[in-house]
Write a protein that holds these residues in place. Sequence first.
Motif, PDB file in Angstrom:
ATOM      1  N   ILE A   1       0.837  -1.216   0.000  1.00  0.00           N
ATOM      2  CA  ILE A   1       0.000   0.000   0.000  1.00  0.00           C
ATOM      3  C   ILE A   1       0.871   1.264   0.000  1.00  0.00           C
ATOM      4  O   ILE A   1       0.425   2.344  -0.362  1.00  0.00           O
ATOM      5  N   HIS A   2       2.139   1.109   0.360  1.00  0.00           N
ATOM      6  CA  HIS A   2       3.048   2.258   0.395  1.00  0.00           C
ATOM      7  C   HIS A   2       3.771   2.468  -0.941  1.00  0.00           C
ATOM      8  O   HIS A   2       4.483   3.448  -1.113  1.00  0.00           O
ATOM      9  N   ASP A   3       3.599   1.539  -1.880  1.00  0.00           N
ATOM     10  CA  ASP A   3       4.296   1.635  -3.165  1.00  0.00           C
ATOM     11  C   ASP A   3       3.292   2.028  -4.263  1.00  0.00           C
ATOM     12  O   ASP A   3       2.775   1.177  -4.987  1.00  0.00           O
ATOM     13  N   LEU A   4       3.039   3.329  -4.360  1.00  0.00           N
ATOM     14  CA  LEU A   4       2.019   3.794  -5.312  1.00  0.00           C
ATOM     15  C   LEU A   4       2.427   3.522  -6.756  1.00  0.00           C
ATOM     16  O   LEU A   4       1.593   3.222  -7.607  1.00  0.00           O
ATOM     17  N   GLN A   5       3.722   3.607  -7.038  1.00  0.00           N
ATOM     18  CA  GLN A   5       4.154   3.347  -8.424  1.00  0.00           C
ATOM     19  C   GLN A   5       3.912   1.890  -8.800  1.00  0.00           C
ATOM     20  O   GLN A   5       3.521   1.582  -9.915  1.00  0.00           O
ATOM     21  N   GLY A   6       4.167   0.999  -7.846  1.00  0.00           N
ATOM     22  CA  GLY A   6       3.899  -0.426  -8.090  1.00  0.00           C
ATOM     23  C   GLY A   6       2.412  -0.646  -8.332  1.00  0.00           C
ATOM     24  O   GLY A   6       2.014  -1.411  -9.213  1.00  0.00           O
ATOM     25  N   LEU A   7       1.586   0.052  -7.573  1.00  0.00           N
ATOM     26  CA  LEU A   7       0.136  -0.098  -7.721  1.00  0.00           C
ATOM     27  C   LEU A   7      -0.319   0.426  -9.080  1.00  0.00           C
ATOM     28  O   LEU A   7      -1.131  -0.219  -9.762  1.00  0.00           O
ATOM     29  N   SER A   8       0.212   1.575  -9.502  1.00  0.00           N
ATOM     30  CA  SER A   8      -0.206   2.098 -10.807  1.00  0.00           C
ATOM     31  C   SER A   8       0.251   1.155 -11.919  1.00  0.00           C
ATOM     32  O   SER A   8      -0.472   0.916 -12.886  1.00  0.00           O
ATOM     33  N   GLN A   9       1.416   0.563 -11.740  1.00  0.00           N
ATOM     34  CA  GLN A   9       1.914  -0.346 -12.780  1.00  0.00           C
ATOM     35  C   GLN A   9       1.068  -1.616 -12.880  1.00  0.00           C
ATOM     36  O   GLN A   9       0.872  -2.154 -13.961  1.00  0.00           O
ATOM     37  N   SER A  10       0.544  -2.080 -11.754  1.00  0.00           N
ATOM     38  CA  SER A  10      -0.130  -3.392 -11.782  1.00  0.00           C
ATOM     39  C   SER A  10      -1.643  -3.311 -11.958  1.00  0.00           C
ATOM     40  O   SER A  10      -2.285  -4.325 -12.222  1.00  0.00           O
ATOM     41  N   LEU A  11      -2.227  -2.109 -11.828  1.00  0.00           N
ATOM     42  CA  LEU A  11      -3.696  -2.031 -11.778  1.00  0.00           C
ATOM     43  C   LEU A  11      -4.384  -2.647 -12.997  1.00  0.00           C
ATOM     44  O   LEU A  11      -5.172  -3.587 -12.877  1.00  0.00           O
ATOM     45  N   PHE A  12      -4.090  -2.117 -14.193  1.00  0.00           N
ATOM     46  CA  PHE A  12      -4.791  -2.628 -15.379  1.00  0.00           C
ATOM     47  C   PHE A  12      -4.402  -4.078 -15.666  1.00  0.00           C
ATOM     48  O   PHE A  12      -5.230  -4.874 -16.111  1.00  0.00           O
ATOM     49  N   ALA A  13      -3.144  -4.410 -15.409  1.00  0.00           N
ATOM     50  CA  ALA A  13      -2.702  -5.797 -15.625  1.00  0.00           C
ATOM     51  C   ALA A  13      -3.503  -6.743 -14.732  1.00  0.00           C
ATOM     52  O   ALA A  13      -3.940  -7.815 -15.165  1.00  0.00           O
ATOM     53  N   ASN A  14      -3.731  -6.346 -13.486  1.00  0.00           N
ATOM     54  CA  ASN A  14      -4.512  -7.186 -12.565  1.00  0.00           C
ATOM     55  C   ASN A  14      -5.961  -7.324 -13.007  1.00  0.00           C
ATOM     56  O   ASN A  14      -6.554  -8.398 -12.914  1.00  0.00           O
ATOM     57  N   LEU A  15      -6.544  -6.237 -13.501  1.00  0.00           N
ATOM     58  CA  LEU A  15      -7.948  -6.302 -13.946  1.00  0.00           C
ATOM     59  C   LEU A  15      -8.076  -7.256 -15.133  1.00  0.00           C
ATOM     60  O   LEU A  15      -9.006  -8.064 -15.216  1.00  0.00           O
ATOM     61  N   ARG A  16      -7.114  -7.169 -16.042  1.00  0.00           N
ATOM     62  CA  ARG A  16      -7.151  -8.079 -17.189  1.00  0.00           C
ATOM     63  C   ARG A  16      -6.905  -9.522 -16.757  1.00  0.00           C
ATOM     64  O   ARG A  16      -7.489 -10.453 -17.313  1.00  0.00           O
ATOM     65  N   GLU A  17      -6.044  -9.723 -15.774  1.00  0.00           N
ATOM     66  CA  GLU A  17      -5.784 -11.079 -15.289  1.00  0.00           C
ATOM     67  C   GLU A  17      -7.057 -11.656 -14.640  1.00  0.00           C
ATOM     68  O   GLU A  17      -7.368 -12.832 -14.819  1.00  0.00           O
ATOM     69  N   MET A  18      -7.797 -10.831 -13.932  1.00  0.00           N
ATOM     70  CA  MET A  18      -9.066 -11.300 -13.347  1.00  0.00           C
ATOM     71  C   MET A  18     -10.037 -11.733 -14.454  1.00  0.00           C
ATOM     72  O   MET A  18     -10.757 -12.714 -14.310  1.00  0.00           O
ATOM     73  N   ASP A  19     -10.047 -10.997 -15.560  1.00  0.00           N
ATOM     74  CA  ASP A  19     -10.889 -11.398 -16.698  1.00  0.00           C
ATOM     75  C   ASP A  19     -10.452 -12.750 -17.239  1.00  0.00           C
ATOM     76  O   ASP A  19     -11.280 -13.603 -17.556  1.00  0.00           O
ATOM     77  N   ARG A  20      -9.138 -12.938 -17.365  1.00  0.00           N
ATOM     78  CA  ARG A  20      -8.646 -14.230 -17.870  1.00  0.00           C
ATOM     79  C   ARG A  20      -9.078 -15.363 -16.941  1.00  0.00           C
ATOM     80  O   ARG A  20      -9.360 -16.463 -17.391  1.00  0.00           O
ATOM     81  N   ARG A  21      -9.130 -15.067 -15.662  1.00  0.00           N
ATOM     82  CA  ARG A  21      -9.535 -16.090 -14.689  1.00  0.00           C
ATOM     83  C   ARG A  21     -11.054 -16.185 -14.553  1.00  0.00           C
ATOM     84  O   ARG A  21     -11.558 -16.921 -13.719  1.00  0.00           O
ATOM     85  N   GLN A  22     -11.727 -15.393 -15.360  1.00  0.00           N
ATOM     86  CA  GLN A  22     -13.189 -15.456 -15.501  1.00  0.00           C
ATOM     87  C   GLN A  22     -13.946 -15.304 -14.183  1.00  0.00           C
ATOM     88  O   GLN A  22     -14.881 -16.053 -13.907  1.00  0.00           O
ATOM     89  N   VAL A  23     -13.532 -14.330 -13.393  1.00  0.00           N
ATOM     90  CA  VAL A  23     -14.285 -14.077 -12.166  1.00  0.00           C
ATOM     91  C   VAL A  23     -15.536 -13.260 -12.498  1.00  0.00           C
ATOM     92  O   VAL A  23     -15.590 -12.558 -13.516  1.00  0.00           O
ATOM     93  N   ASP A  24     -16.559 -13.394 -11.650  1.00  0.00           N
ATOM     94  CA  ASP A  24     -17.809 -12.644 -11.846  1.00  0.00           C
ATOM     95  C   ASP A  24     -17.805 -11.346 -11.055  1.00  0.00           C
ATOM     96  O   ASP A  24     -18.446 -10.369 -11.440  1.00  0.00           O
TER      97      ASP A  24
END
Length: 365
Positions: free
Chosen positions: A309-332
């Motif tokens: 939570i203290h690494d904002l740059q890491g969070l900005s880098q991973s946000l869209f990648a994580n959302l797309r990964e959730m789609d690949r894992r087909q979560v509802d």
Amino acid sequence: MTEEKEWDQTEILTLPSESVEVKDLLDSPGIEKASRLLLDGHCVAFPTETVYGLGANGLDEKACAKIFEIKGRPQDNPLILHTSSLDMLEDLISARARSSLPSLRALMDKAWPGPLTLIFEKSAKVPDVVTAAGPTIAIRMPKNPIALALIEKTGHPLAAPSANRSGRPSPTKAQDVYEDLQGLIPLILDGGPCQIGIESTVLDLSGNQAMILRPGYFTKEDLDPYFDQVAYDQSLLTEGEIPKSPGQKYRHYAPKAQMYILLADNLEKIDACLEDFIQDHGDQKVGVLLFEENRPQKGADESLSQGSIHDLQGLSQSLFANLREMDRRQVDIIYAVGLKEESGLALSIMNRMKKSASQQIIYCS
Ligand code: TXA
Ligand code: MG
């Protein structure tokens, strides 16, 4: 909307983007091939330091029109032109805007090449399709050497929105672009994952006051020293206001799942809240996006870390990648832990998260 597939194959060509200089890329087969396609009026995807862009020759009206078709982008949403030099910039803006450049020198030296888009009054050279027939033009000089080499080799500014189908999370890897645009474009240049991961800050300089229309890596605090005053577009502060940047009014960055942001005074409250929510979903597949500091949620079907939570740059880098990964894992359903303090880079990240979640926020008490 499904776009007709024009290409049997979408080629992915890998190029180095770290520890490499623009001049060393100029004659590489990847840049040669991409610039030839661009000069022939086709669209090519390429990496920038923010997100991948879907590029076209920005002075070729027909090529720019293709961008809208390929993305399924609303016609009233103008494009950003990407330049590799200040000479290229000068041709694109009005005489009045040109006369303001000396006063912007210090800002440009700091931010360019880099993730800052500036809006100026446009020159007659810029086709209407790029600006959605408006009087202003958005311009940025990207930092990624592949992007710079491609612009330089092509010899024209490149119009490039994010290389996703409209409404989807922006692509931060070549694979993301492939998933959205396969068959619709001939070539993707792969420069590895984007470092910043959210799109550039858009700063409007065409009015009386410098105004942030889209928050990004460069924050108000970064920009303040260069102006008497930097304002936020009111829509960034007050819900329901119509944004000045057309692109900001559309549903955006959305994963296929229903997404909710969880906020609380402290992470313990969020942990407790999450445990309850996860129980309630029966057959639905539930994904959680946690910080390292959160308690693991064993009841969740899928769990991804957003980093510390203290690494904002890491969070900005991973946000869209994580959302797309959730789609690949087909979560509802996605429950994503948000940031409660909204200033600096956290404001930009929360701007993207809230749009991804269609503003669905749960306060855990
Ligand atoms: O980081 C970025 O800016 C990425 C990379 C590829 O460079 N590009 C990007 O483009 O995010 P796009 O098209 O996805 O977003 C451009 C935003 C939209 O919200 C659009 O409405 C706004 O900039 N915009 C473009 N021209 C404008 C103008 N003349 N006046 C106001 N807003 C403008
Ligand atoms: Mg976009």
